[in-house]
Each structure stands twice: as C-alpha cells, then as structure tokens.
Design a protein around this motif. Structure first.
Motif, mmCIF file in Angstrom:
data_model
loop_
_atom_site.group_PDB
_atom_site.id
_atom_site.type_symbol
_atom_site.label_atom_id
_atom_site.label_comp_id
_atom_site.label_asym_id
_atom_site.label_seq_id
_atom_site.Cartn_x
_atom_site.Cartn_y
_atom_site.Cartn_z
ATOM 1 N N ASP A 42 0.820 -1.214 0.000
ATOM 2 C CA ASP A 42 0.000 0.000 0.000
ATOM 3 C C ASP A 42 0.853 1.263 0.000
ATOM 4 O O ASP A 42 0.470 2.278 -0.594
ATOM 5 N N ILE A 43 2.003 1.213 0.668
ATOM 6 C CA ILE A 43 2.847 2.407 0.765
ATOM 7 C C ILE A 43 3.472 2.733 -0.593
ATOM 8 O O ILE A 43 3.485 3.896 -1.023
ATOM 9 N N THR A 44 4.008 1.722 -1.286
ATOM 10 C CA THR A 44 4.598 1.985 -2.598
ATOM 11 C C THR A 44 3.532 2.427 -3.590
ATOM 12 O O THR A 44 3.756 3.338 -4.404
ATOM 13 N N ARG A 45 2.373 1.802 -3.541
ATOM 14 C CA ARG A 45 1.304 2.181 -4.465
ATOM 15 C C ARG A 45 0.828 3.604 -4.212
ATOM 16 O O ARG A 45 0.529 4.354 -5.141
ATOM 17 N N GLU A 46 0.777 4.008 -2.953
ATOM 18 C CA GLU A 46 0.344 5.355 -2.626
ATOM 19 C C GLU A 46 1.344 6.391 -3.136
ATOM 20 O O GLU A 46 0.951 7.461 -3.609
ATOM 21 N N MET A 47 2.621 6.073 -3.072
ATOM 22 C CA MET A 47 3.611 7.016 -3.589
ATOM 23 C C MET A 47 3.458 7.188 -5.098
ATOM 24 O O MET A 47 3.525 8.304 -5.612
ATOM 25 N N ARG A 49 0.760 6.714 -6.885
ATOM 26 C CA ARG A 49 -0.464 7.495 -7.110
ATOM 27 C C ARG A 49 -0.226 8.969 -6.848
ATOM 28 O O ARG A 49 -0.797 9.837 -7.517
ATOM 29 N N GLY A 50 0.646 9.274 -5.876
ATOM 30 C CA GLY A 50 0.903 10.660 -5.517
ATOM 31 C C GLY A 50 1.449 11.487 -6.660
ATOM 32 O O GLY A 50 1.052 12.643 -6.848
ATOM 33 N N TYR A 51 2.388 10.909 -7.443
ATOM 34 C CA TYR A 51 2.929 11.712 -8.542
ATOM 35 C C TYR A 51 2.263 11.448 -9.877
ATOM 36 O O TYR A 51 2.221 12.343 -10.737
ATOM 37 N N LEU A 52 1.696 10.245 -10.091
ATOM 38 C CA LEU A 52 1.032 9.977 -11.367
ATOM 39 C C LEU A 52 -0.392 10.514 -11.414
ATOM 40 O O LEU A 52 -0.893 10.849 -12.491
ATOM 41 N N LEU A 53 -1.052 10.584 -10.266
ATOM 42 C CA LEU A 53 -2.444 11.012 -10.232
ATOM 43 C C LEU A 53 -2.618 12.308 -9.463
ATOM 44 O O LEU A 53 -3.751 12.720 -9.180
ATOM 45 N N GLY A 54 -1.512 12.968 -9.124
ATOM 46 C CA GLY A 54 -1.556 14.203 -8.357
ATOM 47 C C GLY A 54 -1.684 15.434 -9.238
ATOM 48 O O GLY A 54 -2.504 15.473 -10.159
ATOM 49 N N PRO A 55 -0.868 16.464 -8.984
ATOM 50 C CA PRO A 55 -0.963 17.718 -9.740
ATOM 51 C C PRO A 55 -0.754 17.506 -11.236
ATOM 52 O O PRO A 55 -0.133 16.519 -11.656
ATOM 53 N N PRO A 56 -1.271 18.420 -12.054
ATOM 54 C CA PRO A 56 -1.110 18.290 -13.511
ATOM 55 C C PRO A 56 0.360 18.241 -13.924
ATOM 56 O O PRO A 56 1.220 18.859 -13.291
ATOM 57 N N TYR A 57 0.652 17.499 -14.981
ATOM 58 C CA TYR A 57 1.995 17.408 -15.534
ATOM 59 C C TYR A 57 1.898 17.077 -17.012
ATOM 60 O O TYR A 57 0.836 16.662 -17.514
ATOM 61 N N GLU A 58 3.002 17.261 -17.715
ATOM 62 C CA GLU A 58 3.164 16.744 -19.061
ATOM 63 C C GLU A 58 4.320 15.756 -19.029
ATOM 64 O O GLU A 58 5.176 15.817 -18.139
ATOM 65 N N LEU A 59 4.350 14.817 -19.963
ATOM 66 C CA LEU A 59 5.377 13.772 -19.968
ATOM 67 C C LEU A 59 6.568 14.194 -20.825
ATOM 68 O O LEU A 59 6.400 14.731 -21.922
ATOM 69 N N LEU A 60 7.757 13.941 -20.318
ATOM 70 C CA LEU A 60 8.993 14.109 -21.070
ATOM 71 C C LEU A 60 9.631 12.731 -21.181
ATOM 72 O O LEU A 60 9.953 12.102 -20.163
ATOM 73 N N LEU A 61 9.807 12.244 -22.418
ATOM 74 C CA LEU A 61 10.190 10.854 -22.623
ATOM 75 C C LEU A 61 11.356 10.722 -23.589
ATOM 76 O O LEU A 61 11.537 11.549 -24.481
ATOM 77 N N GLY A 62 12.133 9.649 -23.396
ATOM 78 C CA GLY A 62 13.072 9.209 -24.408
ATOM 79 C C GLY A 62 12.340 8.401 -25.463
ATOM 80 O O GLY A 62 11.193 7.990 -25.272
ATOM 81 N N ASP A 79 -11.195 4.263 -18.201
ATOM 82 C CA ASP A 79 -11.492 4.243 -16.772
ATOM 83 C C ASP A 79 -10.273 3.865 -15.937
ATOM 84 O O ASP A 79 -10.315 3.930 -14.709
ATOM 85 N N ASN A 80 -9.179 3.459 -16.600
ATOM 86 C CA ASN A 80 -7.916 3.267 -15.889
ATOM 87 C C ASN A 80 -7.357 4.641 -15.541
ATOM 88 O O ASN A 80 -7.162 5.482 -16.427
ATOM 89 N N PRO A 81 -7.075 4.921 -14.256
ATOM 90 C CA PRO A 81 -6.698 6.290 -13.877
ATOM 91 C C PRO A 81 -5.382 6.765 -14.498
ATOM 92 O O PRO A 81 -5.236 7.954 -14.791
#
Length: 202
Positions: A42-47, A49-62, A79-81
């Motif tokens: 639960d602790i790793t999953r919550e972390m 979720r914190g950055y993937l489902l938290g404040p807005p962002y754009e992706l920077l990728l290789g 429906d997948n978050p």
C-alpha cells in the motif's frame, strides 16, 4: 519556468530497466524484467499514485519509452486512472526521428536546447518516466530538478542504469524519505549543484 521531475523504480545496484514485466524492455538481452511487483504494498502504491495522479503534468520521454508507451496506453480503457492521465496530456519526446507510432498530443524535441526552451516556458511540470538514456543528458545539461526514487531490495547485476555513462558529478538534497513494509526505500531529492571536492587529509 517548469520543474523537470524524474520518477524512477530502481534496483539496489542502480538498474531501472523493465521494472514492470518481462516483455517491457528486453533490449540488450535483458531477461529480468518484472522485478518490482513482489515488493509492492500500500505504501509503494500510494507514492506512485501521488505523482502519477496528483498535480497536472506533461510527460517528457526518451524515444524507446515513448514507443513502449504509445503501443500500450492508447489501448487501455479510459477508466484506468493512469491511462486517463497519460493519453490526453502532452507528450514531449527527445528523438532524432519522427514519432511513429503516433500517440495523441505528442511532439518531438530534436535537441537538448529544445528541452531547455520547453523548461523555460509556461506550463505544468514535466515528468520523466522510464527513459534511461535521457537522464545522463538531462543531468549533464543541468535540466533535472527533482528525483523521486523507489529503490527495491533486489540486485540485478546488469541492465540500463539511472546514472549511466556521461552522468556528471553533482549533489542533491534529500527532501523526503519513507520505507515500505517490503523494504522499498522511497526518497525524493532536489538538485543543489556540483559537489565540491574536499580532502579529509590535513
């Protein structure tokens, strides 16, 4: 000015390749993919979720991570978050080649100077996912502001590493740390500048 954030699953010996599954990235003959799930709680999953489902962002990728994501996430139901965040958001890809397969709202960046200009523009933070070859370039150019690391209690011995060839010396400030019930050490660091060389011999 945007903040560039790298969020990385990491082994004890610094490998970040294919954490999620055997077929994720087998380049270089890597056959040890899928090493994070036995340590998930639960602790790793919550972390995550914190950055993937938290404040807005754009992706920077290789480029390789873009290809993997572009072949997978558009097929995931909305429906997948995580799909609901990844698919509509802007994707910026550092690559010398045109983007194929296409993925909605994706744009190619042809150089680190283009990344620097993007960072200087107005907009949400830029989140790096995967993209092992991108990190040494961002670090060498002084463009990476924050690292969110989940270090798993496994040694893989080989594979793509976070601090690969070309990574410059530097120093970071620890801003948070948590340890999961399964021994995953979750830390957040912010870049402070080049580490001075100090002799301990008087």
């Amino acid at each position: 000015m945007r903040t560039i954030i790298g969020a990385v699953f990491l082994s004890l010996d610094g490998v970040m390749q294919a954490p999620g599954g055997p077929e994720e990235d087998s380049s270089g003959g890597f056959g040890l993919g899928g090493w994070i799930w036995v340590h998930s709680d639960d602790i790793t999953r919550e972390m995550v979720r914190g950055y993937l489902l938290g404040p807005p962002y754009e992706l920077l990728l290789g480029r390789r991570t873009y290809d993997i994501f572009a072949a997978y996430w558009p097929q995931v139901p909305p429906d997948n978050p995580i799909a609901a965040r990844f698919n509509p958001t802007a994707k910026w890809v550092l690559s010398s080649r045109d983007l194929s397969p296409p993925w909605y709202n994706s744009q190619r960046l042809s150089s680190l100077e283009a990344v620097r200009e993007l960072k200087a523009s107005n907009g949400p933070d830029l989140l790096v996912q995967g993209s092992s070859t991108l990190y040494p370039q961002l670090l060498a150019a002084g463009l990476l502001d924050r690292l969110i690391l989940q270090t798993f209690p496994v040694v893989l011995g080989r594979g793509k590493r976070l601090f690969g060839e070309g990574t410059p010396p530097g120093s970071y400030k620890l801003v948070s740390s948590v340890v999961s019930s399964t021994g995953v050490v979750m830390t957040t660091y912010e870049f402070t500048g080049q580490k001075p060389v100090v002799s301990f011999i008087s």
